[in-house]
Scaffold this motif. Structure first.
Motif, mmCIF file in Angstrom:
data_model
loop_
_atom_site.group_PDB
_atom_site.id
_atom_site.type_symbol
_atom_site.label_atom_id
_atom_site.label_comp_id
_atom_site.label_asym_id
_atom_site.label_seq_id
_atom_site.Cartn_x
_atom_site.Cartn_y
_atom_site.Cartn_z
ATOM 1 N N THR A 102 0.844 -1.188 0.000
ATOM 2 C CA THR A 102 0.000 0.000 0.000
ATOM 3 C C THR A 102 0.884 1.244 0.000
ATOM 4 O O THR A 102 2.098 1.181 0.222
ATOM 5 N N ILE A 103 0.280 2.393 -0.237
ATOM 6 C CA ILE A 103 1.020 3.647 -0.191
ATOM 7 C C ILE A 103 1.637 3.849 1.198
ATOM 8 O O ILE A 103 2.794 4.270 1.331
ATOM 9 N N THR A 104 0.873 3.531 2.222
ATOM 10 C CA THR A 104 1.386 3.680 3.589
ATOM 11 C C THR A 104 2.576 2.760 3.828
ATOM 12 O O THR A 104 3.570 3.152 4.454
ATOM 13 N N ALA A 105 2.482 1.531 3.322
ATOM 14 C CA ALA A 105 3.584 0.591 3.498
ATOM 15 C C ALA A 105 4.834 1.074 2.775
ATOM 16 O O ALA A 105 5.958 0.964 3.291
ATOM 17 N N LYS A 106 4.670 1.625 1.572
ATOM 18 C CA LYS A 106 5.820 2.137 0.834
ATOM 19 C C LYS A 106 6.446 3.341 1.545
ATOM 20 O O LYS A 106 7.670 3.521 1.532
ATOM 21 N N THR A 107 5.604 4.162 2.146
ATOM 22 C CA THR A 107 6.127 5.283 2.925
ATOM 23 C C THR A 107 6.985 4.783 4.076
ATOM 24 O O THR A 107 8.068 5.312 4.362
ATOM 25 N N LYS A 108 6.513 3.761 4.729
ATOM 26 C CA LYS A 108 7.295 3.163 5.807
ATOM 27 C C LYS A 108 8.616 2.615 5.286
ATOM 28 O O LYS A 108 9.676 2.804 5.889
ATOM 29 N N LEU A 109 8.570 1.926 4.151
ATOM 30 C CA LEU A 109 9.786 1.336 3.594
ATOM 31 C C LEU A 109 10.762 2.392 3.097
ATOM 32 O O LEU A 109 11.981 2.155 3.069
ATOM 33 N N ASN A 110 10.266 3.572 2.710
ATOM 34 C CA ASN A 110 11.187 4.630 2.316
ATOM 35 C C ASN A 110 12.005 5.136 3.492
ATOM 36 O O ASN A 110 13.178 5.508 3.336
ATOM 37 N N ALA A 111 11.415 5.138 4.669
ATOM 38 C CA ALA A 111 12.195 5.471 5.864
ATOM 39 C C ALA A 111 13.241 4.393 6.136
ATOM 40 O O ALA A 111 14.371 4.691 6.541
ATOM 41 N N VAL A 112 12.876 3.148 5.871
ATOM 42 C CA VAL A 112 13.829 2.048 6.000
ATOM 43 C C VAL A 112 14.972 2.228 5.018
ATOM 44 O O VAL A 112 16.151 2.036 5.346
ATOM 45 N N LEU A 113 14.645 2.616 3.781
ATOM 46 C CA LEU A 113 15.662 2.839 2.752
ATOM 47 C C LEU A 113 16.699 3.856 3.207
ATOM 48 O O LEU A 113 17.912 3.643 3.058
ATOM 49 N N GLU A 114 16.228 4.969 3.747
ATOM 50 C CA GLU A 114 17.147 6.022 4.155
ATOM 51 C C GLU A 114 18.106 5.537 5.234
ATOM 52 O O GLU A 114 19.293 5.859 5.225
ATOM 53 N N ARG A 115 17.583 4.722 6.149
ATOM 54 C CA ARG A 115 18.449 4.231 7.215
ATOM 55 C C ARG A 115 19.473 3.233 6.673
ATOM 56 O O ARG A 115 20.636 3.240 7.063
ATOM 57 N N LEU A 116 19.048 2.368 5.760
ATOM 58 C CA LEU A 116 19.979 1.401 5.171
ATOM 59 C C LEU A 116 21.049 2.091 4.338
ATOM 60 O O LEU A 116 22.214 1.679 4.342
ATOM 61 N N LYS A 117 20.664 3.137 3.611
ATOM 62 C CA LYS A 117 21.638 3.844 2.785
ATOM 63 C C LYS A 117 22.629 4.645 3.627
ATOM 64 O O LYS A 117 23.792 4.814 3.251
ATOM 65 N N SER A 118 22.162 5.119 4.780
ATOM 66 C CA SER A 118 23.033 5.933 5.624
ATOM 67 C C SER A 118 23.988 5.094 6.462
ATOM 68 O O SER A 118 24.982 5.614 6.973
ATOM 69 N N ASP A 119 23.697 3.822 6.612
ATOM 70 C CA ASP A 119 24.545 2.945 7.431
ATOM 71 C C ASP A 119 24.763 1.630 6.694
ATOM 72 O O ASP A 119 23.977 0.688 6.831
ATOM 73 N N PRO A 120 25.828 1.512 5.899
ATOM 74 C CA PRO A 120 26.076 0.291 5.114
ATOM 75 C C PRO A 120 26.304 -0.955 5.960
ATOM 76 O O PRO A 120 26.246 -2.070 5.434
ATOM 77 N N SER A 121 26.553 -0.803 7.265
ATOM 78 C CA SER A 121 26.781 -1.981 8.107
ATOM 79 C C SER A 121 25.486 -2.663 8.507
ATOM 80 O O SER A 121 25.492 -3.788 9.003
ATOM 81 N N LEU A 122 24.359 -1.990 8.273
ATOM 82 C CA LEU A 122 23.076 -2.561 8.675
ATOM 83 C C LEU A 122 22.568 -3.568 7.651
ATOM 84 O O LEU A 122 22.679 -3.353 6.438
ATOM 85 N N ASN A 123 22.027 -4.652 8.127
ATOM 86 C CA ASN A 123 21.229 -5.574 7.334
ATOM 87 C C ASN A 123 19.802 -5.512 7.840
ATOM 88 O O ASN A 123 19.515 -4.890 8.866
ATOM 89 N N ILE A 124 18.903 -6.157 7.131
ATOM 90 C CA ILE A 124 17.498 -6.071 7.508
ATOM 91 C C ILE A 124 16.836 -7.437 7.413
ATOM 92 O O ILE A 124 17.140 -8.226 6.506
ATOM 93 N N GLU A 125 15.956 -7.706 8.335
ATOM 94 C CA GLU A 125 15.151 -8.923 8.337
ATOM 95 C C GLU A 125 13.686 -8.528 8.208
ATOM 96 O O GLU A 125 13.201 -7.668 8.955
ATOM 97 N N LEU A 126 12.996 -9.140 7.277
ATOM 98 C CA LEU A 126 11.586 -8.859 7.013
ATOM 99 C C LEU A 126 10.782 -10.124 7.298
ATOM 100 O O LEU A 126 11.028 -11.161 6.694
ATOM 101 N N VAL A 127 9.836 -10.016 8.213
ATOM 102 C CA VAL A 127 9.070 -11.185 8.657
ATOM 103 C C VAL A 127 7.605 -10.966 8.337
ATOM 104 O O VAL A 127 6.962 -10.073 8.900
ATOM 105 N N GLY A 128 7.062 -11.783 7.432
ATOM 106 C CA GLY A 128 5.675 -11.646 7.022
ATOM 107 C C GLY A 128 4.723 -12.410 7.925
ATOM 108 O O GLY A 128 5.063 -13.441 8.495
ATOM 109 N N HIS A 129 3.488 -11.887 8.027
ATOM 110 C CA HIS A 129 2.461 -12.498 8.872
ATOM 111 C C HIS A 129 1.102 -12.422 8.169
ATOM 112 O O HIS A 129 0.877 -11.598 7.288
#
Length: 484
Positions: free
Chosen positions: A355-382
């Motif tokens: 959804t648009i809201t979900a993409k907005t949330k993921l864009n904040a995730v993008l910024e954090r991942l781009k600003s810190d290359p040492s970070l990895n991410i785990e995505l858990v679906g439900h």
């Protein structure tokens, strides 16, 4: 070497708020079990582990030799270990009145209190029964007996498991080596029903002990054995409200079961599994993890990803913005699984598209991942509990994959992303309401670095620790109506 004193330990723990997996264990795996060293002793036997709802304390039983009426006997007593920032503390024996020179154990949790094995009104007589206690003025009150029909049997062995609803009590009872499983239900009038035999599918010619009921009160874990085979842990699914019709019990796979005694299976909110086993020659408590893996494709097709325009960046919240999620001002159901995810993306009914809201949330995730290359991410679906478990499992995996594909399309390497799906196993709200089901249609977001360390069991659900390219790809079932 510890002495074999498990014959008196026919008791078990309560069902935590976790509607567990069903009958399809080819989708799931367990980590290699490891002993919980601060809990296990050298000389005595430990069993019946139970993690508190906050994940900061393990209750368990340990055998002890005591003198009653000038006679030396062996009993099991309540011990506990707390989780601090450096790990689990050395185990401590619970104080009076929880231990009262008789067989005791924690069998469940209540608000500001505990459910206990045993009838504490019997002095040193070890009367069969169940009791409850609560904290008052900083201390536990004297345990009060629960009036349960047919429970105060003479002789034989019995065990108890209070469900998290506090309305379902599972009972194992019978002569040693011939125990069967029963259930008693709390009526609207506040009375416990007569014991209901769980029927011939569950109760065999051997013995059944150590029942554990999932949060949804559908999936039953228990141990089964006979005179020639030590106990193994099984699971079965309840088919109706008679409590007598069940699917054929399925033995849990390796490495949970061994060729020796395995019992007292329980699982916490974050999918941490605890159980007791004699696999190393003495009965100790072991810890494992339930894991579900899903592969990300090497080549991601991004043509179907809708471009969006953001007016401002949205920070990743550690709390769920309930009003925005539900789109309503009506009361929000209490969150049952208060996970510590770094963020959430929510999905529409029967959809894995963002959804648009979900993409907005993921864009904040993008910024954090781009600003810190040492970070990895785990995505858990439900998903919520509507439709078949297999379908919900696939849908949860697709939701995690959709979030991952979006991040990859925005320049994040697939090797920094791990996805998994837990289907309907870990709801954060009540599936009986529309709002609750909306909250359960989600992907949880977790940041980590390459140098991970052990964290408290309440902090995370089960997650894959492999990157997408290491996991075997599995086809996903097409979405159809009727699932959330």
């Amino acid at each position: 070497m510890k002495t074999a004193q498990l014959i008196i330990l026919i008791l078990l723990t309560y069902g935590t708020a976790n509607p567990l997996l069903g009958q399809h264990f080819n989708t799931y795996s367990f980590d290699r079990p490891v002993p919980v060293k601060p809990v296990n002793s050298v000389e005595e036997e430990e069993a019946a582990p139970l993690i508190s709802p906050k994940g900061d304390r393990i209750y368990f039983t340990r055998t002890a030799n005591v003198v009653q009426f000038d006679k030396k006997i062996s009993i099991h007593e309540i011990w506990f270990s707390d989780f601090l920032e450096y790990g689990w503390t050395k185990a401590v024996k619970a104080f009076h009145p929880l231990n009262d020179n008789q067989n005791t154990a924690v069998i469940g949790f209540k608000n500001n209190g505990l459910y206990l094995f045993g009838d504490y009104s019997g002095g040193f007589k070890n009367k069969n029964g169940a009791s409850e206690t609560h904290i008052e003025n900083g201390a536990y009150t004297k345990p009060q007996s629960l009036e349960i029909p047919d429970l105060k049997i003479k002789g034989g062995y019995y065990g108890l498991s209070m469900h998290s609803s506090e309305k379902i009590l599972l009972v194992s009872k019978g002569d040693s080596g011939n125990e069967d499983l029963f259930v008693t239900l709390l009526t609207p009038e506040g009375q416990w029903s007569e014991l209901i035999n769980l029927g011939p599918t569950i109760n065999s010619k051997g013995y059944e002990i150590a029942p554990f009921l999932s949060y949804d009160s559908i999936h039953l874990f228990f141990s089964r054995g006979n005179q020639t085979k030590d106990a193994d842990i099984y699971v079965s699914k309840r088919l109706d409200d008679t409590w007598r019709n069940w699917t054929e019990p399925e033995r849990l796979p390796e490495p949970i079961n061994s060729n020796l005694f395995d019992a007292y299976f329980s699982i916490s909110l974050d999918s941490t599994v605890l159980f007791s086993s004699d696999r190393m020659g003495s009965n100790d408590i072991y810890k494992s993890k339930l894991r579900v893996f899903k592969n990300l494709p090497e080549e991601v097709e991004i043509s179907s990803i809708e471009p969006i325009t953001l007016t401002e960046e949205e920070p990743i919240e550690q709390k769920i913005e309930l009003t925005a999620i539900t789109g309503t001002t009506q009361p929000i159901p209490e969150l049952q699984n208060k996970s510590c995810a770094d963020g959430y993306a929510f999905f529409d009914f029967n959809k894995s598209t963002l959804t648009i809201t979900a993409k907005t949330k993921l864009n904040a995730v993008l910024e954090r991942l781009k600003s810190d290359p040492s970070l990895n991410i785990e995505l858990v679906g439900h998903a919520d509990y509507i439709d078949e478990e297999d379908f919900n499992q696939q849908l949860s995996e697709k939701r995690a994959a959709s979030a991952a594909e979006y991040l990859i399309s925005q320049g994040i390497s697939s090797h920094r992303i791990t996805t998994s799906g837990l289907g309907e196993l870990l709801p954060i709200s009540n599936n009986e309401s529309d709002i609750g089901r909306r909250l359960n249609r989600r992907v949880e977001i977790y940041f980590n670095t390459e140098n991970n360390f052990e964290i408290p069991p309440s902090n995370r659900p089960t997650l894959s620790n492999k990157n997408p390219s290491e996991l075997k790809e599995q086809p996903l079932k097409k979405e159809v109506h009727g699932n959330q």
